[in-house]
Design a protein around this motif. Sequence first.
Motif, short mmCIF file in Angstrom:
data_model
loop_
_atom_site.label_atom_id
_atom_site.label_comp_id
_atom_site.label_asym_id
_atom_site.label_seq_id
_atom_site.Cartn_x
_atom_site.Cartn_y
_atom_site.Cartn_z
N LYS A 60 69.49 7.77 43.04
CA LYS A 60 69.62 7.55 44.49
C LYS A 60 68.51 8.28 45.24
CE LYS A 60 74.55 6.69 44.61
NZ LYS A 60 75.87 7.20 45.03
N GLN A 61 68.21 9.50 44.80
CA GLN A 61 67.13 10.24 45.45
C GLN A 61 65.79 9.53 45.26
OE1 GLN A 61 67.12 14.26 43.93
NE2 GLN A 61 67.87 15.03 45.88
N LEU A 62 65.55 9.02 44.07
CA LEU A 62 64.31 8.30 43.81
C LEU A 62 64.22 7.04 44.66
CD1 LEU A 62 61.74 8.00 42.10
CD2 LEU A 62 63.13 6.75 40.43
N GLU A 63 65.31 6.32 44.78
CA GLU A 63 65.33 5.11 45.60
C GLU A 63 65.06 5.45 47.07
OE1 GLU A 63 65.25 1.16 45.88
OE2 GLU A 63 65.65 2.23 44.02
N ASP A 64 65.65 6.54 47.55
CA ASP A 64 65.40 6.97 48.93
C ASP A 64 63.93 7.36 49.13
OD1 ASP A 64 68.03 6.57 49.53
OD2 ASP A 64 68.60 8.70 49.38
N MET A 65 63.38 8.04 48.14
CA MET A 65 61.98 8.44 48.26
C MET A 65 61.05 7.23 48.22
SD MET A 65 61.96 11.86 45.92
CE MET A 65 60.36 12.46 46.36
N LYS A 66 61.37 6.24 47.41
CA LYS A 66 60.56 5.01 47.37
C LYS A 66 60.62 4.30 48.71
CE LYS A 66 60.84 3.90 42.45
NZ LYS A 66 61.40 2.96 41.45
N PHE A 67 61.82 4.21 49.26
CA PHE A 67 61.97 3.56 50.56
C PHE A 67 61.19 4.30 51.63
CE2 PHE A 67 64.23 3.05 54.60
CZ PHE A 67 64.09 1.69 54.76
#
Length: 86
Positions: A60-67
């Motif tokens: 989830k953190q990675l997805e947030d950072m990508k966004f």
Amino acid sequence: MFSLNAKNSLTFVLIILFVGLFMYIPKIYVSNNIYYTSKDINRLYSHYISLNEENTFLSKQLEDMKFKNQVIDSLLFNPLIQLEQK
């Protein structure tokens, strides 16, 4: 010292004792082995659950950072915004 009947009784009791030990020692060993193996399995399963939760959190953190990175990139490299600033 012992009579013949007492020696036979003592021998019979010792034979029964050794047969009983011979039968129950493997059972005790297997039971203890199963117990300690199940403890190891439970410990490993709890580690698996915690690592799985940590993996979900990190995903989830990675997805947030990508966004966030995509949003920042679109703001920095958007040609319309650059034209408006000039």
